[in-house]
Design a protein around this motif. Sequence first.
Motif, PDB file in Angstrom:
ATOM      1  N   PHE A 121      36.744  35.868  43.144  1.00 30.45           N
ATOM      2  CA  PHE A 121      37.425  37.158  43.225  1.00 30.45           C
ATOM      3  C   PHE A 121      38.890  37.024  43.638  1.00 30.45           C
ATOM      4  O   PHE A 121      39.714  37.866  43.250  1.00 30.45           O
ATOM      5  N   THR A 123      40.724  34.642  42.469  1.00 31.91           N
ATOM      6  CA  THR A 123      41.326  34.333  41.166  1.00 31.91           C
ATOM      7  C   THR A 123      41.365  35.574  40.283  1.00 31.91           C
ATOM      8  O   THR A 123      42.377  35.846  39.616  1.00 31.91           O
ATOM      9  N   GLN A 124      40.270  36.332  40.261  1.00 37.80           N
ATOM     10  CA  GLN A 124      40.238  37.558  39.458  1.00 37.80           C
ATOM     11  C   GLN A 124      41.385  38.489  39.837  1.00 37.80           C
ATOM     12  O   GLN A 124      42.110  39.011  38.976  1.00 37.80           O
ATOM     13  N   GLN A 125      41.575  38.679  41.144  1.00 44.89           N
ATOM     14  CA  GLN A 125      42.603  39.606  41.593  1.00 44.89           C
ATOM     15  C   GLN A 125      44.008  38.997  41.567  1.00 44.89           C
ATOM     16  O   GLN A 125      44.997  39.706  41.750  1.00 44.89           O
ATOM     17  N   LEU A 168      37.479  29.425  32.995  1.00 43.81           N
ATOM     18  CA  LEU A 168      38.745  30.106  33.254  1.00 43.81           C
ATOM     19  C   LEU A 168      39.885  29.497  32.449  1.00 43.81           C
ATOM     20  O   LEU A 168      40.802  30.198  32.019  1.00 43.81           O
TER      21      LEU A 168
END
Length: 255
Positions: A121, A123-125, A168
Motif C-alpha cells: 500500500f 507503493t500503491q499510494q 509491479l
Amino acid sequence: MGALTGKTALVTGASRGIGRAIAERLAAEGARVGVHYGSNDDAAKSVVAAIQDAGGEAFALRAELGVPGDAAALWAEFDRHADGLDILVNNAGIGLLAPVEGVQEADFDRVFAVNVKSLFFITQQALGRLRDGGRVINLSSATTRIAMPNIVAYSATKGAIDTLTLTLAEALAPRGITVNAVAPGIIETDLNPWLAIPEMRATAESWSALGRTGTPADVAGVAAFLASDASGWTTGQVIDVSGGSALGNGPSAKR
C-alpha cells in the motif's frame, strides 16, 4: 554533481542498518532523502544530521507500519516536506525467528503486515507522487532461494516481495518506472547480534563464496545503481547481494 542530483527519494526503515546506509548513499549521490522511521526519534535525527554534515539534504518522517492506515499516514508526513518522488526504497521490515511449528498466528500476521501489506500500500499510494521514469527498489532476501527453516515466515514475506517486484515492473513499465529488488545475505547489522559469537560468525562466513559476511554498504551500492539512470534497462529483477552464499557450500551442504 552526483548521479541523483535533483531527485527526491524516500527510504523506509532508514534510521538504522541497511536502510540508513541506503539513505546516506543516495544522499551522497545528490538525492534529497526522506528518512522514514517507526519510533526512534534520536536514531532518525542522527541519520539526517549525518547526511547534512556531509553536505547532503534529508528530512525525517515518522510513521508506524503494520497498523491500519499506515501508508496514508506515511505519505501525509512525506507531503509536508516534498511535492513529488523519484525514488522509493521499500526497506522497512521485521524478522521472525521460529520454525514452522513454532510460528504463532499473531506473529505471522504481524510480519506479513509490516513486510508485505505495508509495502504494497505504500507503493500503491506512491504512484500519484512518483514521477515518470522513477525507481522502486524493494528489499528482499537471499532466503527466498536458500532454505532457512528457522525463519520460515520471514522468508515467505520476502518471496511475496519478489512476486510483487515482478508484477509491479510489468504494471509500471508504460511510465518508464523500473521496479527491482535487492536480496541481501547475512549482513552485519544490529539485527544479527549473533555474529559477535566467533563460532557462529565463522559459520556464516563459510556460507559465502567470498568468505565473509556483508555490510550495509554492500547493499547500498547496489541500491544506488538501481536508483540511477544507469539502471534504466533493468527492471523486474531480484539482484542477489549475498557474496555468493550457498553456491554449493551453504547451509544445505553442511547437513
